[in-house]
Write a protein that holds these residues in place. Structure first.
Motif, mmCIF file in Angstrom:
data_model
loop_
_atom_site.group_PDB
_atom_site.id
_atom_site.type_symbol
_atom_site.label_atom_id
_atom_site.label_comp_id
_atom_site.label_asym_id
_atom_site.label_seq_id
_atom_site.Cartn_x
_atom_site.Cartn_y
_atom_site.Cartn_z
ATOM 1 N N TYR C 69 0.818 -1.207 0.000
ATOM 2 C CA TYR C 69 0.000 0.000 0.000
ATOM 3 C C TYR C 69 0.851 1.255 0.000
ATOM 4 O O TYR C 69 0.420 2.293 -0.502
ATOM 5 C CB TYR C 69 -0.934 0.005 1.211
ATOM 6 C CG TYR C 69 -2.062 -0.974 1.069
ATOM 7 C CD1 TYR C 69 -1.908 -2.299 1.409
ATOM 8 C CD2 TYR C 69 -3.292 -0.578 0.584
ATOM 9 C CE1 TYR C 69 -2.936 -3.195 1.268
ATOM 10 C CE2 TYR C 69 -4.332 -1.457 0.443
ATOM 11 C CZ TYR C 69 -4.147 -2.771 0.783
ATOM 12 O OH TYR C 69 -5.174 -3.660 0.637
ATOM 13 N N THR C 70 2.064 1.180 0.542
ATOM 14 C CA THR C 70 2.904 2.369 0.510
ATOM 15 C C THR C 70 3.367 2.667 -0.913
ATOM 16 O O THR C 70 3.649 3.810 -1.242
ATOM 17 C CB THR C 70 4.149 2.230 1.397
ATOM 18 O OG1 THR C 70 4.896 1.110 0.965
ATOM 19 C CG2 THR C 70 3.775 2.048 2.827
ATOM 20 N N SER C 78 7.609 4.753 -6.278
ATOM 21 C CA SER C 78 7.174 3.776 -5.291
ATOM 22 C C SER C 78 8.325 3.279 -4.440
ATOM 23 O O SER C 78 8.137 2.942 -3.279
ATOM 24 C CB SER C 78 6.488 2.613 -5.986
ATOM 25 O OG SER C 78 7.429 1.860 -6.686
ATOM 26 N N MET C 79 9.531 3.262 -4.977
ATOM 27 C CA MET C 79 10.659 2.708 -4.207
ATOM 28 C C MET C 79 10.985 3.576 -2.996
ATOM 29 O O MET C 79 11.327 3.061 -1.933
ATOM 30 C CB MET C 79 11.898 2.607 -5.084
ATOM 31 C CG MET C 79 11.792 1.626 -6.193
ATOM 32 S SD MET C 79 12.218 0.003 -5.614
ATOM 33 C CE MET C 79 12.523 -0.845 -7.122
ATOM 34 N N VAL C 115 13.644 9.559 -12.073
ATOM 35 C CA VAL C 115 12.337 9.410 -12.726
ATOM 36 C C VAL C 115 11.428 10.570 -12.346
ATOM 37 O O VAL C 115 10.791 11.198 -13.190
ATOM 38 C CB VAL C 115 11.686 8.076 -12.306
ATOM 39 C CG1 VAL C 115 10.222 8.044 -12.655
ATOM 40 C CG2 VAL C 115 12.370 6.928 -12.975
ATOM 41 N N ASN C 116 11.375 10.868 -11.042
ATOM 42 C CA ASN C 116 10.443 11.880 -10.572
ATOM 43 C C ASN C 116 10.759 13.251 -11.133
ATOM 44 O O ASN C 116 9.880 13.954 -11.615
ATOM 45 C CB ASN C 116 10.482 11.923 -9.052
ATOM 46 C CG ASN C 116 9.528 12.944 -8.516
ATOM 47 O OD1 ASN C 116 8.343 12.819 -8.665
ATOM 48 N ND2 ASN C 116 10.044 13.979 -7.914
ATOM 49 N N GLY C 154 10.055 -6.996 -10.496
ATOM 50 C CA GLY C 154 8.920 -7.717 -11.042
ATOM 51 C C GLY C 154 7.787 -6.851 -11.532
ATOM 52 O O GLY C 154 6.881 -7.342 -12.161
ATOM 53 N N SER C 155 7.837 -5.556 -11.227
ATOM 54 C CA SER C 155 6.705 -4.737 -11.642
ATOM 55 C C SER C 155 7.233 -3.381 -12.047
ATOM 56 O O SER C 155 8.231 -2.918 -11.516
ATOM 57 C CB SER C 155 5.731 -4.595 -10.484
ATOM 58 O OG SER C 155 4.936 -3.474 -10.659
ATOM 59 N N ARG C 156 6.546 -2.728 -13.006
ATOM 60 C CA ARG C 156 7.056 -1.437 -13.453
ATOM 61 C C ARG C 156 6.862 -0.364 -12.410
ATOM 62 O O ARG C 156 7.776 0.353 -12.064
ATOM 63 C CB ARG C 156 6.308 -1.004 -14.731
ATOM 64 C CG ARG C 156 6.749 -1.663 -15.960
ATOM 65 C CD ARG C 156 5.665 -1.641 -16.977
ATOM 66 N NE ARG C 156 5.120 -0.322 -17.166
ATOM 67 C CZ ARG C 156 5.408 0.446 -18.204
ATOM 68 N NH1 ARG C 156 6.250 0.045 -19.110
ATOM 69 N NH2 ARG C 156 4.827 1.608 -18.338
ATOM 70 N N MET C 157 5.658 -0.231 -11.918
ATOM 71 C CA MET C 157 5.395 0.888 -11.032
ATOM 72 C C MET C 157 5.309 0.494 -9.568
ATOM 73 O O MET C 157 5.919 1.103 -8.738
ATOM 74 C CB MET C 157 4.081 1.558 -11.429
ATOM 75 C CG MET C 157 4.258 2.629 -12.428
ATOM 76 S SD MET C 157 2.714 3.186 -13.077
ATOM 77 C CE MET C 157 2.036 4.067 -11.748
#
Lengths: 151, 227, 381
Positions: C69-70, C78-79, C115-116, C154-157
């Motif tokens: 959820y974070t 997200s990282m 990225v940001n 394993g996931s992009r976002m």
């Protein structure tokens, strides 16, 4: 920044203050909150000019709501000083820190919206995240949601 | 009536293309769908990434995201719909001109998603407006959104118009906008588009709000083993 | 409304609601503005259209269960959200992190910063009217970094990569070569961007001296992040708290002098260049092999529904790309948190939006909002 050291400084400089310390945080009586915050902001040793986090916790079992403030110093790059204020659940009113720190404005509104803690002296205390007609304070432990699937 | 394939290919060799009016009309409509620029949450970033250079959505005709609902014919509901936002979504849907389509992108728009058990989350946008294509995922990859768009295009290809009265007769133009109530929206769902499941308990109490007790479904009888 | 030779023309104020559905409010954010002609007289932000009760959900789940959820708080980075939460729980329960895991964490956090800031510059220019071309350039670079995130996590976002005491899995073979490639090509992309943008007349005339923020107001209003540094205050939590292993890297903290929108844009470009310096140092210093999660962290990860931290409270904060992201956790010794609060940078940076926009036009308000860099998942939680 030791909690004991801050406590002794505060008790020396503000007459009539009684503090307890719990872990790394200080429990301040609500009448003296503004004086304590003002002292920490102006004093040369501390210069706590930045309030990082203002939030509330609901202790249903013990019967009080607690408002927690984390203060840091941008000038001297030190901190944190944690101040906690306890208010009873049926009459949760305490003075607001907005006259001293503008950054507490939205965080106190959110604490009022979700927990019901009323901050006296806040310039614009109304709901911020829920809509205005909503009743109840959702983050309290005894809040019951509506049921969306009644046929 | 459809044209025979052999005849079609013979005529094509001569430079004559034959089709039905329905097919031609639908081909024009589905190759130039204009979505509404409306992203709510994390899925919106994947929607923008689909519109960008790597997963180009412009090759399917949907590159022109319109800011105004009056000019759009597809609404991609991308992200969690909260109770505070739901009246705006329904109002935007009402303002779109017919024929209009809705794609529900991501787990949150389909059914509330990971944020289902909350006091402010609407459990799916199909409680208030009719949805054509659901795209699962959290967030769905840009390729999944393109796949959903292709399915919508196939759906449009199959629509028949028999005069303007019969066109999209099963859908209404406007749906009623919910209002803010004391604990949620009123009404909680629109009976024309959504019905809760029949095997849910009559009232969700606090205990079973998170894990509702389903009534056990009797097992289907196995066919007898053939000797 | 009367008009005569003795009295001036009477006018009325116009109240307009910008949002929640608007091409340039960066999500579902609403501003109620009161206009006198085209000049803004009053501005009140309205939020809560994406309030997904994240804090209430966390009280019903185990500590590790809130990690996905974070990811969805600040959904572009997200990282770094995972990093802040892992730091708070490690402070609460005293878990340490091994060497290689520390390097991997800082690597992911700095790539997220790239990225940001790239996306922010793309969206800021979108608000200025350059419809979608800068966004295409920005997303092109973002896709390269997202390929790396997909290979690693394993996931992009929504990566869900960090665990308490380390990270979930080791870097796959070839990941470090990909990082080297990104780091070597990024300065060329930044030079291309700067050549097109920094000296650009339109950007300068629209962004300079617009939305000026003074130092005293910034500190008093708890502003953090690039917005604070553009106003001239030297406060970067990576240098102050020295969390993780940031004290092993040499990097400067760029500061602005005027505090307008142009300074905020330029501070972010300079921060990206400093990030590339940090990435070069990581590539040199990172150990080849090592543990990726400590022993205490491994027990926490193996049975998350039964792991109990000690009772007490903790506040862990990091320098997220948008500002100071903090998590305040109160634990009563049970597997679920008693209170879980997120201190979001975007929410608090919006406090002085009205002050910056008064007296300016509507078009300026849009780019001032763009330069504050909000993301609604964080503002509303």
């Amino acid at each position: 920044m030791n909690a004991e050291e801050i406590k002794s400084d505060l008790v020396k400089n503000i007459p009539g203050l009684e503090l307890q310390s719990e872990g790394e945080s200080l429990i301040v009586p609500k009448e003296k909150l503004l004086q304590v915050a003002c002292f920490l902001k102006e004093n040369e040793k501390y210069r706590m000019d930045y309030v990082s986090c203002v939030t509330g916790v609901d202790y249903l079992g013990k019967g009080y709501l607690e408002s927690v403030n984390h203060l840091y110093s941008m000038e001297k790059k030190q901190g944190p000083v944690v101040l906690k204020v306890r208010v009873p659940r049926d009459n949760p009113r305490l003075p607001s820190l907005v006259p001293l720190y503008r950054g507490a404005e939205y965080q106190e509104r959110e604490s009022y919206d979700l927990l019901g803690i009323v901050y006296e002296g806040h310039p614009d205390l109304r709901r911020i995240l829920m809509w205005d007609e909503f009743e109840g304070h959702p983050l309290r432990k005894d809040f019951v949601q509506e049921d969306q699937d009644i046929r | 009536m459809a044209v025979e394939e052999g005849l079609k290919s013979e005529l094509q060799k001569q430079g004559v293309f034959v089709t039905t009016m329905n097919d031609l009309y639908n081909w024009g409509r589905r190759s130039s769908i204009w979505p509404l620029q409306f992203g709510l949450a994390c899925c919106a970033i994947e929607m923008i990434a689909t519109a960008c250079a790597k997963y180009d959505i412009a090759r399917f005709g949907a590159e022109l995201f319109r800011p105004s609902p009056r000019q759009a014919d597809l609404m991609i509901v991308a992200g969690t719909v909260t109770k505070k936002m739901a009246p705006m979504v329904v109002r935007l849907y009402n303002q779109m001109p017919e024929p209009k389509y809705v794609i529900s992108m991501g787990a949150c728009a389909i059914s509330g998603g990971p944020f289902r058990d909350g006091y402010n989350v609407l459990k799916g946008i199909d409680r208030y407006i009719p949805v054509d294509v659901h795209i699962p995922g959290c967030p769905p990859r840009p390729e999944a959104l393109l796949d959903g768009l292709i399915k919508l295009q196939k759906k449009i290809d199959g629509q028949k118009f028999g005069g303007m009265d019969g066109y999209q007769a099963e859908k209404k133009c406007e749906y009623p906008v919910p209002e803010y109530g004391k604990k949620g929206l009123e009404p909680t769902y629109n009976k024309e588009t959504f019905m809760p499941r029949m095997d849910w308990p009559e009232k969700n109490t606090k205990e079973n709000l998170r894990m509702p007790q389903y009534k056990p479904v009797p097992p289907t009888p196995k066919p007898p083993a053939t000797p | 409304m009367s008009e005569s030779a003795l009295h001036p023309v009477e006018t009325q104020l116009l109240e307009v609601s910008i949002g929640p559905q608007h091409p340039s409010t960066h999500g579902v954010f609403r501003m109620n503005v009161v206009l006198d002609g085209e000049t803004i007289v009053k501005l009140k932000p309205v939020m809560g259209y994406l309030h997904r009760n994240h804090e209430q959900l966390a009280e019903n789940m185990s500590y590790l269960g809130s990690m996905p959820y974070t990811d969805r708080l600040d959904y572009i980075c997200s990282m770094t959200n995972n990093f802040a939460y892992a730091l708070a729980v490690e402070k609460l329960s005293g878990i340490d992190v091994p060497e290689r895991a520390q390097y991997i964490r800082v690597l992911m956090a700095e790539l997220t910063r790239l990225v940001n800031h790239t996306l922010l510059i793309g969206f800021l220019l979108n608000d200025l009217g350059a419809f979608f071309t800068p966004v295409l350039y920005a997303f092109r670079e973002r896709e390269k970094i997202l390929d790396l995130f997909e290979a690693v996590a394993g996931s992009r976002m929504m990566c869900n990569y960090f665990r308490f005491g380390g990270v979930k899995a080791d870097l796959p073979a070839g990941a470090m070569d990909k990082v080297k490639e990104i780091v070597n090509n990024y300065p060329r992309f930044l030079d291309e961007f700067e050549r097109l943008l920094t000296g650009n007349e339109i950007l300068r005339s629209r962004c300079q001296n617009v939305g000026i923020l003074s130092k005293e107001l910034a500190v008093n209003a708890s502003i953090t992040g690039p917005m604070l540094r553009a106003a001239g205050v030297n406060y970067d939590i990576r240098k102050v708290d020295k969390y993780g292993i940031y004290d092993r890297f040499e990097f400067k903290v760029p500061l602005g002098n005027v505090g307008d929108v142009y300074d905020r844009y330029y501070v972010r470009i300079l921060e990206m260049r400093e990030t590339i310096k940090i990435l070069h140092q990581i590539l040199k210093q990172m150990p080849e092999k090592g543990e990726i999660i400590s022993a205490k962290g491994a027990t926490a990860a193996k049975s998350p529904r039964m792991w109990k931290p000690s009772a007490g409270d903790a506040y862990g904060r990091i320098e997220a790309p948008k500002g100071e992201l903090g998590f305040y956790l109160v634990s009563d010794g049970s597997p679920k948190p008693y209170r879980y609060h997120v201190r979001p940078p975007s929410f608090i940076n919006l406090t002085i939006l009205e002050d910056m926009c008064l007296g300016r036009k509507v078009a300026d308000a849009i780019i001032i909002l763009g330069s504050v860099d909000i993301v609604l998942g964080e503002v509303d939680r």
